[in-house]
Design a protein around this motif. Sequence first.
Motif, short mmCIF file in Angstrom:
data_model
loop_
_atom_site.label_atom_id
_atom_site.label_comp_id
_atom_site.label_asym_id
_atom_site.label_seq_id
_atom_site.Cartn_x
_atom_site.Cartn_y
_atom_site.Cartn_z
N GLN A 16 2.28 8.94 -21.05
CA GLN A 16 2.87 9.89 -20.11
C GLN A 16 3.58 11.02 -20.86
OE1 GLN A 16 2.41 9.24 -16.85
NE2 GLN A 16 3.33 11.17 -16.17
N THR A 17 4.30 10.64 -21.92
CA THR A 17 4.98 11.66 -22.74
C THR A 17 3.97 12.58 -23.40
OG1 THR A 17 6.81 10.13 -23.15
CG2 THR A 17 6.56 11.99 -24.67
N ALA A 18 2.88 11.99 -23.91
CA ALA A 18 1.83 12.79 -24.54
C ALA A 18 1.21 13.75 -23.53
CB ALA A 18 0.76 11.89 -25.14
N GLY A 19 1.01 13.26 -22.30
CA GLY A 19 0.46 14.13 -21.26
C GLY A 19 1.38 15.32 -20.98
N ARG A 22 1.11 17.74 -23.82
CA ARG A 22 -0.14 18.51 -23.75
C ARG A 22 -0.05 19.60 -22.68
NH1 ARG A 22 -4.38 16.27 -26.62
NH2 ARG A 22 -4.20 14.06 -27.18
N ASP A 23 0.57 19.28 -21.55
CA ASP A 23 0.74 20.30 -20.51
C ASP A 23 1.60 21.45 -21.03
OD1 ASP A 23 -0.84 19.39 -18.48
OD2 ASP A 23 0.73 18.21 -17.51
N ASP A 24 2.68 21.11 -21.75
CA ASP A 24 3.53 22.16 -22.32
C ASP A 24 2.74 23.03 -23.29
OD1 ASP A 24 5.66 21.23 -20.87
OD2 ASP A 24 6.52 20.04 -22.50
N ARG A 29 -0.17 28.08 -24.53
CA ARG A 29 -1.43 28.79 -24.83
C ARG A 29 -1.75 29.82 -23.75
NH1 ARG A 29 -4.47 26.74 -28.97
NH2 ARG A 29 -3.96 24.65 -29.72
N ASP A 30 -1.53 29.46 -22.50
CA ASP A 30 -1.79 30.40 -21.42
C ASP A 30 -0.88 31.62 -21.53
OD1 ASP A 30 -3.87 29.08 -20.24
OD2 ASP A 30 -2.65 28.04 -18.74
N ARG A 174 -5.13 20.41 -20.96
CA ARG A 174 -4.87 19.88 -19.62
C ARG A 174 -5.78 18.69 -19.30
NH1 ARG A 174 -3.51 25.32 -18.44
NH2 ARG A 174 -1.36 25.41 -17.69
N ALA A 175 -7.06 18.79 -19.73
CA ALA A 175 -7.97 17.67 -19.50
C ALA A 175 -7.48 16.43 -20.25
CB ALA A 175 -9.39 18.06 -19.95
N ASN A 176 -7.02 16.64 -21.49
CA ASN A 176 -6.50 15.50 -22.26
C ASN A 176 -5.22 14.96 -21.64
OD1 ASN A 176 -8.53 15.50 -24.20
ND2 ASN A 176 -7.52 17.03 -25.45
N ALA A 177 -4.40 15.88 -21.10
CA ALA A 177 -3.16 15.44 -20.44
C ALA A 177 -3.49 14.57 -19.22
CB ALA A 177 -2.32 16.64 -20.02
N GLN A 178 -4.52 15.01 -18.46
CA GLN A 178 -4.93 14.22 -17.29
C GLN A 178 -5.45 12.86 -17.73
OE1 GLN A 178 -4.44 15.01 -14.16
NE2 GLN A 178 -5.29 13.07 -13.50
N LEU A 179 -6.20 12.85 -18.84
CA LEU A 179 -6.72 11.57 -19.37
C LEU A 179 -5.56 10.68 -19.79
CD1 LEU A 179 -9.15 9.87 -20.21
CD2 LEU A 179 -9.12 11.04 -22.42
N ASP A 180 -4.55 11.27 -20.45
CA ASP A 180 -3.38 10.48 -20.85
C ASP A 180 -2.69 9.89 -19.63
OD1 ASP A 180 -3.56 10.76 -23.59
OD2 ASP A 180 -2.44 12.63 -23.63
N ARG A 181 -2.54 10.69 -18.57
CA ARG A 181 -1.87 10.19 -17.37
C ARG A 181 -2.69 9.10 -16.68
NH1 ARG A 181 -0.04 15.66 -17.13
NH2 ARG A 181 2.23 15.69 -17.31
#
Length: 344
Positions: A16-19, A22-24, A29-30, A174-181
């Motif tokens: 969850q923390t990693a997600g 990754r979102d941050d 980047r955006d 974001r895709a990796n963050a979703q995978l982490d979650r």
Amino acid sequence: MKKSSETRDDLANKRQTAGGARDDASNRRDRRADQRDLAGQARDDKLDMSDLAGQARDGAGDERDNAGDVRDHVAGLRDSAAEQRDRTAEEFDSRNRSRSPNRILRSELARHEAASDREAAFQDRSASAQERTEAQRDRRAALADRHVGARQRRLAEADRNTASSDRAAGLSERANAQLDRSSARIDREVSAVDREDASIDPLTGVLLRRAGFAALSRDIARARRTNIPLVVCFIDVDHLKTVNDGQGHAAGDQMLLNVASTLRSRLRASDLIFRYGGDEFVCIFPDSDSSFGELRLAQVNEELARCPSPASVTAGFAELRPEDSSEDLVARADSELYRKRKLR
């Protein structure tokens, strides 16, 4: 099992923390991509101005060249006029060898006008050369503006390419963050199953002692909060040791399983059962008193008596008091059971 569930919870928290991280990162980047797009737009605006300046300089150069052509043409006309005046003066002189002062004056005037025409033609050509020099300077400046514009376009394109890469990287983050979650959610679900498995008696399927006391504490708190009664029943399976010694532990296990199954079938959905020890169970009856519990246990004994391998239980009851803890309440029910056995 408990250690496994705790490990899975730790892993879920890390995922969850990693997600979140990754979102941050994707948000950063955006933001960088937006800044690069703005920089690219600013460069485009600047190069558009450079192009306009170059076009203006080219237009000015063309106008100066045109002005130079006009001056050259006028100078040519002046030279032609001067030559014509010289020829006229020479012809006049040749026809009038003995000239009067008036004729001499006219001839000199024609030559003077021819000289003036040549001087004007010279000035026109000098001005034309100056116009062309200025035109050449304008074109060099226009070329420099275009070189700057081309460089600005390359930099703008590089900014846009970098912005596109940043956005692609952000999308991947974001895709990796979703995978982490998702992985964290699965870990928590497995952890919950592990906890449930750790709280269930594998033989009878009822709660184990630790989980049962936790449930009893919650029911006591609820009863006090809502001002409703609660009664605890301490149950002892009769003659289990005799069955184990005479028929084997498989028969004893079957007796325990029959007791647990009968308790579940005769108790309400709101009632709880947990295994206290080897041949002991505890039942919790919310919003009930001892007479209700005794009625239910009588029904349980009637059903157990009809089993292929008949069995029975002895029960002691204790109603919740204001000062009771969960341990106090169970202990009083156990004491009541002991008192009943002594009376037999």
